[in-house]
Each structure stands twice: as C-alpha cells, then as structure tokens.
Design a protein around this motif. Structure first.
Motif, PDB file in Angstrom:
ATOM      1  N   LYS A  23       2.045  -5.884   9.364  1.00  0.00           N
ATOM      2  CA  LYS A  23       2.353  -4.683   8.586  1.00  0.00           C
ATOM      3  C   LYS A  23       3.806  -4.289   8.783  1.00  0.00           C
ATOM      4  N   GLN A  24       4.450  -3.959   7.669  1.00  0.00           N
ATOM      5  CA  GLN A  24       5.847  -3.556   7.693  1.00  0.00           C
ATOM      6  C   GLN A  24       6.042  -2.354   6.780  1.00  0.00           C
ATOM      7  N   MET A  25       6.644  -1.290   7.304  1.00  0.00           N
ATOM      8  CA  MET A  25       6.920  -0.101   6.495  1.00  0.00           C
ATOM      9  C   MET A  25       8.214  -0.298   5.713  1.00  0.00           C
ATOM     10  N   MET A  26       8.196   0.180   4.454  1.00  0.00           N
ATOM     11  CA  MET A  26       9.354   0.110   3.558  1.00  0.00           C
ATOM     12  C   MET A  26       9.558   1.479   2.930  1.00  0.00           C
ATOM     13  N   LYS A  27      10.810   1.837   2.745  1.00  0.00           N
ATOM     14  CA  LYS A  27      11.121   3.113   2.109  1.00  0.00           C
ATOM     15  C   LYS A  27      11.969   2.835   0.872  1.00  0.00           C
ATOM     16  N   LEU A  28      11.552   3.415  -0.268  1.00  0.00           N
ATOM     17  CA  LEU A  28      12.295   3.280  -1.515  1.00  0.00           C
ATOM     18  C   LEU A  28      13.373   4.341  -1.601  1.00  0.00           C
ATOM     19  N   ARG A  29      14.452   4.002  -2.257  1.00  0.00           N
ATOM     20  CA  ARG A  29      15.525   4.980  -2.501  1.00  0.00           C
ATOM     21  C   ARG A  29      15.323   5.555  -3.888  1.00  0.00           C
ATOM     22  N   GLY A  30      14.497   6.572  -3.950  1.00  0.00           N
ATOM     23  CA  GLY A  30      14.209   7.219  -5.224  1.00  0.00           C
ATOM     24  C   GLY A  30      12.912   6.714  -5.827  1.00  0.00           C
ATOM     25  N   ASN A  31      12.592   7.262  -6.982  1.00  0.00           N
ATOM     26  CA  ASN A  31      11.359   6.933  -7.683  1.00  0.00           C
ATOM     27  C   ASN A  31      11.639   5.762  -8.638  1.00  0.00           C
ATOM     28  N   VAL A  91       0.860  -1.181   0.000  1.00  0.00           N
ATOM     29  CA  VAL A  91       0.000   0.000   0.000  1.00  0.00           C
ATOM     30  C   VAL A  91       0.899   1.234   0.000  1.00  0.00           C
ATOM     31  N   LYS A  92       0.754   2.057  -1.031  1.00  0.00           N
ATOM     32  CA  LYS A  92       1.581   3.260  -1.139  1.00  0.00           C
ATOM     33  C   LYS A  92       1.107   4.277  -0.101  1.00  0.00           C
ATOM     34  N   LYS A  93       2.049   4.744   0.730  1.00  0.00           N
ATOM     35  CA  LYS A  93       1.732   5.697   1.793  1.00  0.00           C
ATOM     36  C   LYS A  93       2.291   7.086   1.517  1.00  0.00           C
ATOM     37  N   GLY A  94       3.218   7.182   0.589  1.00  0.00           N
ATOM     38  CA  GLY A  94       3.850   8.452   0.238  1.00  0.00           C
ATOM     39  C   GLY A  94       4.650   8.261  -1.039  1.00  0.00           C
ATOM     40  N   ALA A  95       5.344   9.299  -1.458  1.00  0.00           N
ATOM     41  CA  ALA A  95       6.100   9.246  -2.712  1.00  0.00           C
ATOM     42  C   ALA A  95       7.099   8.096  -2.728  1.00  0.00           C
ATOM     43  N   ASP A  96       7.726   7.831  -1.576  1.00  0.00           N
ATOM     44  CA  ASP A  96       8.739   6.779  -1.536  1.00  0.00           C
ATOM     45  C   ASP A  96       8.523   5.803  -0.378  1.00  0.00           C
ATOM     46  N   THR A  97       7.309   5.761   0.167  1.00  0.00           N
ATOM     47  CA  THR A  97       7.017   4.915   1.320  1.00  0.00           C
ATOM     48  C   THR A  97       5.871   3.953   1.016  1.00  0.00           C
ATOM     49  N   TYR A  98       6.076   2.694   1.373  1.00  0.00           N
ATOM     50  CA  TYR A  98       5.055   1.665   1.198  1.00  0.00           C
ATOM     51  C   TYR A  98       4.846   0.935   2.521  1.00  0.00           C
ATOM     52  N   GLU A  99       3.611   0.500   2.727  1.00  0.00           N
ATOM     53  CA  GLU A  99       3.304  -0.376   3.847  1.00  0.00           C
ATOM     54  C   GLU A  99       3.033  -1.757   3.254  1.00  0.00           C
ATOM     55  N   ILE A 100       3.827  -2.730   3.654  1.00  0.00           N
ATOM     56  CA  ILE A 100       3.616  -4.101   3.224  1.00  0.00           C
ATOM     57  C   ILE A 100       2.570  -4.690   4.168  1.00  0.00           C
ATOM     58  N   VAL A 101       1.497  -5.223   3.597  1.00  0.00           N
ATOM     59  CA  VAL A 101       0.408  -5.796   4.385  1.00  0.00           C
ATOM     60  C   VAL A 101       0.331  -7.282   4.051  1.00  0.00           C
ATOM     61  N   ILE A 102       0.572  -8.105   5.059  1.00  0.00           N
ATOM     62  CA  ILE A 102       0.568  -9.555   4.882  1.00  0.00           C
ATOM     63  C   ILE A 102      -0.521 -10.110   5.795  1.00  0.00           C
ATOM     64  N   THR A 103      -1.529 -10.711   5.172  1.00  0.00           N
ATOM     65  CA  THR A 103      -2.695 -11.198   5.913  1.00  0.00           C
ATOM     66  C   THR A 103      -2.681 -12.719   5.957  1.00  0.00           C
ATOM     67  N   ALA A 104      -2.803 -13.264   7.156  1.00  0.00           N
ATOM     68  CA  ALA A 104      -2.916 -14.710   7.352  1.00  0.00           C
ATOM     69  C   ALA A 104      -4.352 -15.015   7.748  1.00  0.00           C
ATOM     70  N   THR A 105      -5.000 -15.877   6.981  1.00  0.00           N
ATOM     71  CA  THR A 105      -6.341 -16.341   7.314  1.00  0.00           C
ATOM     72  C   THR A 105      -6.216 -17.811   7.702  1.00  0.00           C
ATOM     73  N   VAL A 106      -6.591 -18.115   8.947  1.00  0.00           N
ATOM     74  CA  VAL A 106      -6.365 -19.434   9.528  1.00  0.00           C
ATOM     75  C   VAL A 106      -7.708 -20.159   9.683  1.00  0.00           C
ATOM     76  N   GLU A 107      -7.772 -21.376   9.125  1.00  0.00           N
ATOM     77  CA  GLU A 107      -8.988 -22.185   9.226  1.00  0.00           C
ATOM     78  C   GLU A 107      -9.244 -22.575  10.684  1.00  0.00           C
ATOM     79  N   LYS A 108     -10.537 -22.685  11.037  1.00  0.00           N
ATOM     80  CA  LYS A 108     -10.901 -23.184  12.367  1.00  0.00           C
ATOM     81  C   LYS A 108     -10.618 -24.674  12.380  1.00  0.00           C
ATOM     82  N   PRO A 109     -10.176 -25.256  13.443  1.00  0.00           N
ATOM     83  CA  PRO A 109      -9.912 -24.756  14.791  1.00  0.00           C
ATOM     84  C   PRO A 109      -8.446 -24.380  15.015  1.00  0.00           C
ATOM     85  N   TRP A 110      -7.691 -24.169  13.947  1.00  0.00           N
ATOM     86  CA  TRP A 110      -6.261 -23.894  14.035  1.00  0.00           C
ATOM     87  C   TRP A 110      -5.986 -22.470  14.519  1.00  0.00           C
ATOM     88  N   HIS A 111      -4.775 -22.231  15.021  1.00  0.00           N
ATOM     89  CA  HIS A 111      -4.317 -20.880  15.366  1.00  0.00           C
ATOM     90  C   HIS A 111      -2.835 -20.761  15.007  1.00  0.00           C
TER      91      HIS A 111
END
Length: 149
Positions: free
Chosen positions: A110-118, A32-52
């Motif tokens: 969620k993990q923030m990442m910064k790009l070095r340039g465009n 997810v782009k948050k700024g000109a050179d900043t991204y938020e990496i979003v990693i979603t885990a969906t776990v079946e019942k009854p697991w955790h």
C-alpha cells in the motif's frame, strides 16, 4: 516419413513450451479514494505454491527485495513509504547464507498518493521482484503498471 515429420514437429512444440519463462506471481493494481485529493494505491501479489516473494526489507547479501518505482507525475505526490500487509516469514536461507524475509500466498503493498487539485490522472511505474521455492530461484523480474486515479 510422415511419422518422422510429426515427431519432429511435436518435439519442437514441446521444446518451445518448456522454454517459456515461469512467472508464478499474479499482480492486481487499484486506487482507493481516501479523501478529496488522497488515494491509497493497493498492489496485491498472489504467489503460486510453493513459491515465495521477498519483502522490501530483505537485507543486503540476500535475494532481490521487492521494490516499487513510481514515475514522476507533476499532479501527484508520493506520501511516505510503501507498506506491506501479509504473513511475513523470517528464515535463515542456506543458499544466500543470510536471514531473509518473504511472503507466501499473498501480500498487499500500500502506498499513499496525494493529488494536486481536483484532476484526473494516472500513476505509473514498475515493480521489481524475485521469487524462489525450496529448490530454485527465478531471475529478478520487472513489470510495468499504470493505475488510474
């Protein structure tokens, strides 16, 4: 003879299907782009019942905590720590003889990442995790990912 052959083939098919490794976790990766050179990496885990799945912060002596390893990319800087968003549960686990932290259903990392340039690039890495239910645990699993920034 045909019946015997049919039963043998059916038995081999059933055995092969039972030998498949369970993986009750579905992963979704996005940037997810948050700024000109900043991204938020979003990693979603969906776990079946009854697991955790276990928190990154589960202590020593317990199950394998979820962890992320990002491959070095000279165009990207990893900013801070990976955060968890979900309904965290803390319980004493008799199997591990310690308190454990885990998520059921869904958890978002969620993990923030910064790009070095465009520039256009990808970030890749692996997630290692372990899942259990009330009766069993599956061996730790590693999955590779590659996310376009």
């Amino acid at each position: 003879m045909k019946k015997l052959l049919g039963i043998l083939i059916l038995g081999m098919f059933f055995s092969a299907s039972q030998a498949q490794i369970k993986d009750p976790v579905r992963w979704k990766y996005e940037a997810v782009k948050k700024g000109a050179d900043t991204y938020e990496i979003v990693i979603t885990a969906t776990v079946e019942k009854p697991w955790h799945i276990y928190s990154q912060n589960t202590g020593a002596g317990g199950p394998v905590p979820t962890s992320f390893t990002f491959k070095k990319n000279p165009l990207v800087t990893v900013e801070g720590k990976t955060i968890e968003v979900g309904k965290l549960q803390k319980v004493y686990d008799n199997n591990f003889k310690t308190e454990v932290l885990y998520y059921s259903g869904q958890v978002v990392f969620k993990q923030m990442m910064k790009l070095r340039g465009n520039v256009k690039t990808n970030i890749s890495g692996t997630v290692e995790y372990m899942v259990c239910d009330d009766q069993q645990c599956l061996p730790p699993t590693k999955k590779a990912f590659d996310i376009k920034l």
